[in-house]
Every structure is written in structure tokens, then in C-alpha cells.
Design an enzyme around this catalytic site. Structure first.
Site, PDB file in Angstrom:
ATOM      1  N   GLU A  66     -19.922 -20.201  -1.293  1.00 52.06           N
ATOM      2  CA  GLU A  66     -20.607 -18.955  -1.989  1.00 52.06           C
ATOM      3  C   GLU A  66     -20.047 -18.667  -3.213  1.00 52.06           C
ATOM      4  O   GLU A  66     -20.599 -18.325  -4.207  1.00 52.06           O
ATOM      5  CB  GLU A  66     -20.204 -17.882  -0.995  1.00 52.06           C
ATOM      6  CG  GLU A  66     -21.019 -17.868   0.364  1.00 52.06           C
ATOM      7  CD  GLU A  66     -20.488 -17.065   1.458  1.00 52.06           C
ATOM      8  OE1 GLU A  66     -21.225 -16.869   2.234  1.00 52.06           O
ATOM      9  OE2 GLU A  66     -19.715 -16.192   1.135  1.00 52.06           O
ATOM     10  N   SER A 107     -16.100 -11.188   7.931  1.00 54.41           N
ATOM     11  CA  SER A 107     -16.729  -9.986   8.078  1.00 54.41           C
ATOM     12  C   SER A 107     -15.707  -8.893   8.485  1.00 54.41           C
ATOM     13  O   SER A 107     -14.661  -9.059   9.166  1.00 54.41           O
ATOM     14  CB  SER A 107     -17.734  -9.935   9.267  1.00 54.41           C
ATOM     15  OG  SER A 107     -18.265  -8.825   9.289  1.00 54.41           O
ATOM     16  N   LYS A 166     -16.169 -13.719  12.866  1.00 56.89           N
ATOM     17  CA  LYS A 166     -17.211 -14.401  12.096  1.00 56.89           C
ATOM     18  C   LYS A 166     -16.314 -15.159  11.024  1.00 56.89           C
ATOM     19  O   LYS A 166     -15.615 -14.616  10.141  1.00 56.89           O
ATOM     20  CB  LYS A 166     -17.877 -13.271  11.417  1.00 56.89           C
ATOM     21  CG  LYS A 166     -19.423 -13.791  10.586  1.00 56.89           C
ATOM     22  CD  LYS A 166     -20.179 -12.852  10.449  1.00 56.89           C
ATOM     23  CE  LYS A 166     -21.625 -13.124   9.852  1.00 56.89           C
ATOM     24  NZ  LYS A 166     -21.357 -13.652   8.467  1.00 56.89           N
ATOM     25  N   HIS A 175     -38.596 -30.029   2.249  1.00 58.79           N
ATOM     26  CA  HIS A 175     -39.491 -28.754   2.329  1.00 58.79           C
ATOM     27  C   HIS A 175     -38.783 -27.957   3.442  1.00 58.79           C
ATOM     28  O   HIS A 175     -39.351 -26.945   3.978  1.00 58.79           O
ATOM     29  CB  HIS A 175     -40.979 -28.914   2.473  1.00 58.79           C
ATOM     30  CG  HIS A 175     -41.720 -29.612   1.648  1.00 58.79           C
ATOM     31  ND1 HIS A 175     -42.212 -29.008   0.251  1.00 58.79           N
ATOM     32  CD2 HIS A 175     -41.931 -31.029   1.476  1.00 58.79           C
ATOM     33  CE1 HIS A 175     -42.826 -29.963  -0.174  1.00 58.79           C
ATOM     34  NE2 HIS A 175     -42.593 -31.081   0.427  1.00 58.79           N
TER      35      HIS A 175
END
Length: 474
Positions: free
Chosen positions: A330, A317, A323, A186
Site C-alpha cells: 500500500e 486495524s 486484521k 480481466h
């Protein structure tokens, strides 16, 4: 652009002079300017396999003279060698059943065969696209056969990609087997687990997917070629189906092909293709879960979990310097979403068969073959550009697991559920480690604390207990 005039039952059209396709293909191009896509390469190759096998079969039975048959075979071999691929131009979203694609192949092979025999494009003599290239065939038995052949042709590459990813995950599992980390259910603290156990489980899920793919694919070996228009075999010689399967085995290299025992059923139903698509969906579901986990574990590096480090493949980025994003996972997520969408399309199309034929076959073929292509490429990329280079951030794994309130679970055999729950709540409220709280409060004798709260032991089956028994025993 110069043109030639060709005629079909609807009338005349001006076909580009240099086109190997003909009037029926041109009508399809004009009618179905839908996606701007061309047929996928396996869909072309499988149809050419069928035409070559048919020419060899009819030459063998004497129904087609050797001159015409040999010319068709030679034209087919040129296409199979990579020539003339620009001539296959019909949009995947086309007239039902795939008649346009079938005629595109018939016309290209007929025109090229005639050239090889010294005739001109568009004359269709001595080789005619319908009378000779399509002899004893129908769109209705060739396209279902095509779908089966095209899937089986792509299966080894897909299977190898799954296995390669399995092996890469298993290798990382071995390297990470000593690293204990916080388990989470969870998305909340749960009992410890080893990082290697997580990666081994990922590999195991993919192994099960690979088995399901092969189980579903076995049904695709049953070929309904010879069913002709409605599965009954009208205009087909009795020897034709078995000879076709024999020649298709040799041409395709797929030794497992079988003559279907019920050609009517194999024409009516797209259930076998739908079942295979379902196996692809299952693979996409498991794969998407795996890469989503990688994205969670790499989150941070200062404000997330930061338990693993993925290879940096590109700047993350255009505005935030330094970054780095989990770009490969992805991409894989997006591929998996597409595959699940493709399966939905296949499911709806397979259900829409009516009576003796499913006319939605072109969209079934496109979506199954697209799913196989993008899954194969995505898994190979994930393996080589991500998984093989994953490193563990051991210090962060240790940091988080020691702070897990779920460690109180190991105390239950000693102090019971209610007391363990109270310790867990106090640990979170006070910001004190379970281990330190147990020592401070004297919950266990000092010599039992590290034994009961042995993190590695918690990752294996067993009941944590001290030397002096437990609540359950006493």
C-alpha cells in the site's frame, strides 16, 4: 536575535548575525515562504561541487589567486563533509531558474571562506559571493549542470534498489516455480500459470526499467557548464569548460561526465531531465502494477484469493482485532502515484522553457530528485520487509486453479471451441469442476482426461492433445 546589516542593489536588510547566508538569501526566504521545505540534499551538494570545481579551475588558470581559491575550496569541503547544512534555506518553490539557490550557496561559501581567512561574516572581503565564488558562472549554466550531477549522484542507489528487488523477486520465482495457480485476465478465470512465472515476469519488468533508467541517464553526462548567461560563454575563459568537467569528475566520482558540445542547447532544453523523469514514471507504473498484484493475491484470507502470504509488519486495524493488511505494498502504491504526479510537473515545467532559458528548473530539480529518493527508499523497504518473506499458500492455489472454467480451453483441440464453451458454462452453472464434468459426460476417453488436463503442461508452450488426434487434425 542579533543581526548585521547587509546591502544589495535593492537596499539594506538585517541578516541574523549567526547566518552564513546573506542578504540575497534572506530576500528569497521572505519572498518564498511557500512549502516550508528546504532544498533536497543532492541539490545542495551538486551546487557546492560546481563552486569547488570553479575555484580549482580559476586557481589553475590564474584568474583567482590561490588564497581566495583555497579558502573557497576549504569552505566547500566543510559543506560536503556535512557541516553548515542548516544554512541552505531557500524554498524549492522560488524565483525562476534557481537564482536564489545559487546565491544561497555563493553567500554561504563566501562568508565561510572569509571566516577562514580571518574576516567577519557579511563583509564579503576578501571573498565576494558574486565576484569570486560565482566567477565566470551564471545561475543559467550552474543549475542545469547541478540537475545533471544530482541525478547522476543518486542513480547508483536507485539502480541498486531496483536490482535488489529484481533479485528478491527472482529468488521467490525459483521457490514458487512448482506451484500452478489460476491465471486471470480481466479479473476473470484464465488458463493456468505458475506462481513462479508471475514472479519471474515481475523481475523481468524491473530489469527493463533499470536499463531504461541508465539509457536515459547517459544523456545527463553532457554538461553545459561554461555557457554562462545565455550559453555563449561570455566572461568565460576558453579553457574553463574542459577544466570544469575534469575537476567535477574528480570531485563527484562520476567518471562518465563529458563536456557538452552545444552549451546553448543544453541551457535551452530540459529534455534530458524530462526523459529521465519519464523513465522514473515508467518504473513507477511497473512497480505499482506489481504491488497491486500482490495485494490482490493476498486478499482474504477467507473472502479473497489468499494465494500468497505477506510478512505481517503491523496490526491492520484500530477496531478489527487480528486484521493484517498489505501495508508495505500500500505504501509503495502511494509512492508510485506521487512519482507519476512529479513527472507530470516535470513535463509541464520542461515544456515551459522560453528562448535561451527554462526558468522552471527549481521545480524540475525538486520533483526528479524527490522521485528518485522515495522510489529508492520504497523499493528497499519492499524488498526487505515484504518480498523476501512472501510465502505461497499452495492449497489455495490448487483449489482455485481446479475450479477455473478456463480449463475448458485445453479441450478445444479435441472437441472444438463451441463444445468447450458449453462445458465451461455448465461448469460454472452447476458448480462442477471441468475435470469431473469431462469424466462424467465421457467427453474424452478416461485414459486421456488427466493427460489433456495436465495443469503443469498447460503452463508451457504446446497443444494439449490425447492419443487419438484432435478436431484440428481430423
Amino acid at each position: 536575535m542579533t543581526t548585521r546589516i547587509e546591502k544589495d542593489p535593492l537596499g539594506e536588510l538585517a541578516v541574523p548575525s549567526d547566518a552564513l547566508y546573506g542578504v540575497q538569501t534572506l530576500r528569497a526566504v521572505q519572498n518564498f515562504a511557500i512549502s516550508g521545505l528546504r532544498p533536497l540534499e543532492p541539490f545542495v551538494v551538486a551546487q557546492v561541487w560546481i563552486k569547488k570545481a570553479a575555484a580549482l579551475t580559476h586557481r589553475e588558470t590564474g584568474r583567482l589567486d590561490a588564497e581566495r581559491a583555497n579558502a573557497i575550496v576549504a569552505a566547500a569541503d566543510e559543506v560536503l563533509a556535512g557541516q553548515h547544512r542548516e544554512q541552505f534555506v531557500v524554498d524549492p518553490y522560488q524565483a525562476g531558474a534557481g537564482t536564489s539557490h545559487n546565491m544561497n550557496v555563493n553567500e554561504v561559501l563566501a562568508n565561510r571562506a572569509n571566516e577562514l581567512l580571518g574576516s567577519a561574516r557579511g563583509r564579503y572581503a576578501p571573498v565576494h559571493p558574486n565576484d569570486h565564488v560565482n566567477m565566470a558562472q551564471s545561475t543559467n549554466d550552474t543549475i542545469p549542470t547541478n540537475i545533471r550531477l544530482a541525478i547522476l549522484r543518486q542513480l547508483p542507489g536507485l539502480s541498486d534498489a531496483v536490482q535488489g528487488l529484481e533479485e528478491a523477486l527472482s529468488e521467490r520465482a525459483s521457490v514458487f516455480d512448482h506451484i500452478v495457480k489460476a491465471g486471470r485476465t480481466h479479473l476473470q478465470d484464465a488458463m493456468p500459470i505458475r506462481l513462479g512465472q508471475e514472479f519471474a515476469a515481475y523481475a523481468g519488468s524491473l530489469a527493463r526499467c533499470r536499463r531504461r533508467l541508465h539509457e536515459a541517464a547517459d544523456y545527463l553526462n553532457d554538461l553545459g557548464i561554461g555557457g554562462s548567461a545565455v550559453g555563449t560563454g561570455v566572461t568565460v575563459e576558453p579553457a574553463y569548460p574542459a577544466l570544469m568537467v575534469q575537476h567535477l569528475r574528480g570531485i563527484s566520482g562520476i567518471a562518465s561526465l563529458r563536456e557538452g558540445q552545444d552549451r546553448i542547447q543544453l541551457m535551452q532544453s530540459m529534455g534530458d531531465a524530462a526523459a529521465f523523469s519519464g523513465a522514473l514514471r515508467g518504473l513507477a507504473i511497473e512497480l505499482s502494477k506489481i504491488v497491486s498484484d500482490l495485494r490482490l493475491m493476498v486478499s482474504g484470507p477467507r473472502t479473497g484469493l489468499d494465494e500468497i502470504v505477506l510478512p505481517a509488519v503491523q496490526p491492520g486495524s484500530s477496531i478489527m482485532p487480528g486484521k493484517i493488511n498489505p501495508s508495505i505494498p500500500e505504501m509503495v502504491n502511494q509512492v508510485c502515484f506521487q512519482v507519476i504526479g512529479c513527472d507530470t510537473t516535470v513535463t509541464m515545467a520542461a515544456e515551459h522553457g522560453q528562448l535561451e532559458l527554462n526558468v522552471m528548473m527549481p521545480v524540475i530539480a525538486h520533483n526528479v530528485l524527490l522521485s528518485m529518493q522515495i522510489l529508492t527508499n520504497a523499493m528497499n523497504t519492499l524488498t526487505e520487509r515484504c518480498v523476501r518473506g512472501i510465502e505461497a499458500h499452495e492449497a489455495m492455489c490448487q483449489y482455485w486453479v481446479e475450479r477455473s472454467a478456463a480449463l475448458a480451453t485445453a479441450l478445444m483441440p479435441q472437441i472444438g471451441y463451441a463444445a468447450a464453451a458449453e462445458l465451461a458454462k455448465r461448469s460454472v452453472k452447476e458448480g462442477v469442476l471441468i475435470r469431473d464434468l469431462v469424466r462424467r459426460e465421457g467427453v474424452l476417453p478416461a485414459d486421456q482426461v488427466d493427460e489433456v488436463l495436465n495443469l503443469r503442461r498447460m503452463t508451457e508452450i504446446g497443444v494439449p492433445s490425447g492419443k487419438h488426434g484432435s478436431v484440428a487434425a481430423g
